[in-house]
Design a protein around this motif. Structure first.
Motif, PDB file in Angstrom:
ATOM      1  N   THR A   1       0.848  -1.190   0.000  1.00  0.00           N
ATOM      2  CA  THR A   1       0.000   0.000   0.000  1.00  0.00           C
ATOM      3  C   THR A   1       0.887   1.244   0.000  1.00  0.00           C
ATOM      4  O   THR A   1       1.697   1.434   0.915  1.00  0.00           O
ATOM      5  CB  THR A   1      -0.910   0.020   1.244  1.00  0.00           C
ATOM      6  OG1 THR A   1      -1.664  -1.190   1.288  1.00  0.00           O
ATOM      7  CG2 THR A   1      -1.831   1.203   1.228  1.00  0.00           C
ATOM      8  N   PRO A   2       0.763   2.093  -1.022  1.00  0.00           N
ATOM      9  CA  PRO A   2       1.602   3.306  -1.064  1.00  0.00           C
ATOM     10  C   PRO A   2       1.316   4.227   0.129  1.00  0.00           C
ATOM     11  O   PRO A   2       0.195   4.334   0.606  1.00  0.00           O
ATOM     12  CB  PRO A   2       1.184   3.982  -2.374  1.00  0.00           C
ATOM     13  CG  PRO A   2       0.541   2.908  -3.183  1.00  0.00           C
ATOM     14  CD  PRO A   2      -0.071   1.952  -2.207  1.00  0.00           C
ATOM     15  N   GLY A   3       2.361   4.887   0.590  1.00  0.00           N
ATOM     16  CA  GLY A   3       2.222   5.843   1.687  1.00  0.00           C
ATOM     17  C   GLY A   3       2.097   5.201   3.046  1.00  0.00           C
ATOM     18  O   GLY A   3       1.614   5.814   3.986  1.00  0.00           O
ATOM     19  N   GLY A   4       2.556   3.947   3.168  1.00  0.00           N
ATOM     20  CA  GLY A   4       2.460   3.243   4.438  1.00  0.00           C
ATOM     21  C   GLY A   4       3.537   3.675   5.419  1.00  0.00           C
ATOM     22  O   GLY A   4       4.267   4.646   5.212  1.00  0.00           O
ATOM     23  N   HIS A   5       3.643   2.919   6.498  1.00  0.00           N
ATOM     24  CA  HIS A   5       4.584   3.250   7.569  1.00  0.00           C
ATOM     25  C   HIS A   5       6.002   2.764   7.302  1.00  0.00           C
ATOM     26  O   HIS A   5       6.932   3.253   7.926  1.00  0.00           O
ATOM     27  CB  HIS A   5       4.091   2.655   8.895  1.00  0.00           C
ATOM     28  CG  HIS A   5       2.750   3.155   9.304  1.00  0.00           C
ATOM     29  ND1 HIS A   5       2.524   4.469   9.631  1.00  0.00           N
ATOM     30  CD2 HIS A   5       1.554   2.536   9.412  1.00  0.00           C
ATOM     31  CE1 HIS A   5       1.251   4.640   9.934  1.00  0.00           C
ATOM     32  NE2 HIS A   5       0.634   3.477   9.809  1.00  0.00           N
ATOM     33  N   LEU A   6       6.155   1.786   6.417  1.00  0.00           N
ATOM     34  CA  LEU A   6       7.484   1.245   6.159  1.00  0.00           C
ATOM     35  C   LEU A   6       8.272   2.171   5.240  1.00  0.00           C
ATOM     36  O   LEU A   6       7.705   2.828   4.374  1.00  0.00           O
ATOM     37  CB  LEU A   6       7.357  -0.149   5.541  1.00  0.00           C
ATOM     38  CG  LEU A   6       6.699  -1.177   6.466  1.00  0.00           C
ATOM     39  CD1 LEU A   6       6.453  -2.472   5.735  1.00  0.00           C
ATOM     40  CD2 LEU A   6       7.541  -1.421   7.705  1.00  0.00           C
ATOM     41  N   PRO A   7       9.586   2.244   5.435  1.00  0.00           N
ATOM     42  CA  PRO A   7      10.394   3.206   4.667  1.00  0.00           C
ATOM     43  C   PRO A   7      10.502   2.822   3.193  1.00  0.00           C
ATOM     44  O   PRO A   7      10.443   1.657   2.827  1.00  0.00           O
ATOM     45  CB  PRO A   7      11.758   3.142   5.347  1.00  0.00           C
ATOM     46  CG  PRO A   7      11.809   1.788   5.964  1.00  0.00           C
ATOM     47  CD  PRO A   7      10.392   1.465   6.368  1.00  0.00           C
ATOM     48  N   VAL A   8      10.685   3.830   2.378  1.00  0.00           N
ATOM     49  CA  VAL A   8      10.935   3.644   0.951  1.00  0.00           C
ATOM     50  C   VAL A   8      12.427   3.403   0.774  1.00  0.00           C
ATOM     51  O   VAL A   8      13.241   3.912   1.543  1.00  0.00           O
ATOM     52  CB  VAL A   8      10.485   4.905   0.177  1.00  0.00           C
ATOM     53  CG1 VAL A   8      10.761   4.778  -1.304  1.00  0.00           C
ATOM     54  CG2 VAL A   8       9.016   5.167   0.426  1.00  0.00           C
ATOM     55  N   CYS A   9      12.785   2.657  -0.242  1.00  0.00           N
ATOM     56  CA  CYS A   9      14.198   2.372  -0.517  1.00  0.00           C
ATOM     57  C   CYS A   9      14.965   3.685  -0.710  1.00  0.00           C
ATOM     58  O   CYS A   9      14.596   4.501  -1.557  1.00  0.00           O
ATOM     59  CB  CYS A   9      14.324   1.503  -1.767  1.00  0.00           C
ATOM     60  SG  CYS A   9      16.029   1.203  -2.260  1.00  0.00           S
ATOM     61  N   PRO A  10      16.029   3.918   0.064  1.00  0.00           N
ATOM     62  CA  PRO A  10      16.774   5.175  -0.063  1.00  0.00           C
ATOM     63  C   PRO A  10      17.456   5.316  -1.427  1.00  0.00           C
ATOM     64  O   PRO A  10      17.573   6.417  -1.948  1.00  0.00           O
ATOM     65  CB  PRO A  10      17.793   5.131   1.069  1.00  0.00           C
ATOM     66  CG  PRO A  10      17.758   3.769   1.620  1.00  0.00           C
ATOM     67  CD  PRO A  10      16.518   3.091   1.149  1.00  0.00           C
ATOM     68  N   THR A  11      17.898   4.205  -2.019  1.00  0.00           N
ATOM     69  CA  THR A  11      18.537   4.278  -3.335  1.00  0.00           C
ATOM     70  C   THR A  11      17.542   4.750  -4.379  1.00  0.00           C
ATOM     71  O   THR A  11      17.857   5.596  -5.218  1.00  0.00           O
ATOM     72  CB  THR A  11      19.103   2.898  -3.729  1.00  0.00           C
ATOM     73  OG1 THR A  11      20.000   2.464  -2.725  1.00  0.00           O
ATOM     74  CG2 THR A  11      19.831   2.962  -5.052  1.00  0.00           C
ATOM     75  N   LYS A  12      16.334   4.212  -4.312  1.00  0.00           N
ATOM     76  CA  LYS A  12      15.297   4.620  -5.266  1.00  0.00           C
ATOM     77  C   LYS A  12      14.887   6.073  -5.027  1.00  0.00           C
ATOM     78  O   LYS A  12      14.653   6.828  -5.978  1.00  0.00           O
ATOM     79  CB  LYS A  12      14.096   3.702  -5.150  1.00  0.00           C
ATOM     80  CG  LYS A  12      13.093   3.895  -6.264  1.00  0.00           C
ATOM     81  CD  LYS A  12      12.064   2.779  -6.231  1.00  0.00           C
ATOM     82  CE  LYS A  12      11.100   2.940  -7.368  1.00  0.00           C
ATOM     83  NZ  LYS A  12      11.294   1.986  -8.410  1.00  0.00           N
ATOM     84  N   SER A  13      14.812   6.486  -3.776  1.00  0.00           N
ATOM     85  CA  SER A  13      14.423   7.863  -3.460  1.00  0.00           C
ATOM     86  C   SER A  13      15.464   8.876  -3.913  1.00  0.00           C
ATOM     87  O   SER A  13      15.133   9.923  -4.458  1.00  0.00           O
ATOM     88  CB  SER A  13      14.216   8.033  -1.961  1.00  0.00           C
ATOM     89  OG  SER A  13      13.203   7.210  -1.506  1.00  0.00           O
ATOM     90  N   LEU A  14      16.736   8.576  -3.675  1.00  0.00           N
ATOM     91  CA  LEU A  14      17.800   9.535  -3.962  1.00  0.00           C
ATOM     92  C   LEU A  14      18.267   9.503  -5.415  1.00  0.00           C
ATOM     93  O   LEU A  14      18.508  10.542  -6.019  1.00  0.00           O
ATOM     94  CB  LEU A  14      18.995   9.279  -3.041  1.00  0.00           C
ATOM     95  CG  LEU A  14      18.760   9.507  -1.553  1.00  0.00           C
ATOM     96  CD1 LEU A  14      19.960   9.036  -0.746  1.00  0.00           C
ATOM     97  CD2 LEU A  14      18.472  10.968  -1.278  1.00  0.00           C
ATOM     98  N   PHE A  15      18.422   8.288  -5.979  1.00  0.00           N
ATOM     99  CA  PHE A  15      19.038   8.161  -7.300  1.00  0.00           C
ATOM    100  C   PHE A  15      18.065   7.746  -8.400  1.00  0.00           C
ATOM    101  O   PHE A  15      18.445   7.665  -9.560  1.00  0.00           O
ATOM    102  CB  PHE A  15      20.202   7.169  -7.234  1.00  0.00           C
ATOM    103  CG  PHE A  15      21.229   7.533  -6.207  1.00  0.00           C
ATOM    104  CD1 PHE A  15      21.950   8.716  -6.299  1.00  0.00           C
ATOM    105  CD2 PHE A  15      21.479   6.707  -5.122  1.00  0.00           C
ATOM    106  CE1 PHE A  15      22.893   9.063  -5.346  1.00  0.00           C
ATOM    107  CE2 PHE A  15      22.417   7.045  -4.163  1.00  0.00           C
ATOM    108  CZ  PHE A  15      23.128   8.220  -4.278  1.00  0.00           C
TER     109      PHE A  15
END
Length: 174
Positions: A69-83
């Protein structure tokens, strides 16, 4: 009164603590923690119990967090977020969530190499338990000569093909 005299040919680094005449240092916090981990991991009941407890806590967090489910409590992958690229581990939370719900197809879709890694981890855990309970060393994939190289090659190739910008490889993105 005795006077400590240096031994010919020895340096201060040969002495305990790097100081000539010093007594050995008491074990520090890190040494005691590593000794405790060694005792627990070699115990036939406590070792597997700690692994199972840790896995249960992690899987419960994934189950309750619902990474599909998008926008949940679990973190998003930092590599995908940054790069803005899919790292080899991208989709692993969703893969584990799908495996726990019995949806093997979705698990492979989210991270095929992660499914293989889960199988190898289960094999290693079973061998670890058998070694503790029987006293015999069980050969696992980690004991093969080129297993580390093979794992690095598989992860590297997975990283590359997963990020290729043309079909059919774009289907591997999550």
């Amino acid at each position: 009164m005795t006077i400590d005299r240096p031994v010919p040919g020895a340096s201060a680094m040969d002495a305990p603590g790097g100081v000539v005449g010093a007594s050995p240092a008491a074990p520090g916090l890190t040494d005691r923690a590593l000794a405790l981990i060694g005792r627990v991991s070699s115990h036939p009941v406590a070792g597997p119990a700690v692994v199972v407890a840790g896995t249960t806590v992690a899987c419960t967090a994934i189950w309750l967090g619902d990474p599909t489910t998008p926008g949940g409590h679990l973190p998003v992958c930092p590599t995908k977020s940054l790069f803005h690229v899919d790292c080899p581990g991208c989709g692993s939370l969703r893969m584990i969530y799908s495996l726990m719900h019995g949806d093997f197809g979705a698990a492979v879709r989210y991270n095929a190499v992660g499914v293989l890694a889960v199988v190898l981890l289960i094999w290693s855990f079973v061998a670890y338990c058998l070694r503790l309970w029987t006293g015999r060393r069980i050969k696992t994939w980690q004991h093969f000569r080129y297993s580390a190289v093979a794992v690095l090659v598989v992860v590297g190739v997975w990283f590359l093909i997963r990020n290729l910008p043309f079909a059919p490889f774009t289907g591997l993105r999550v």
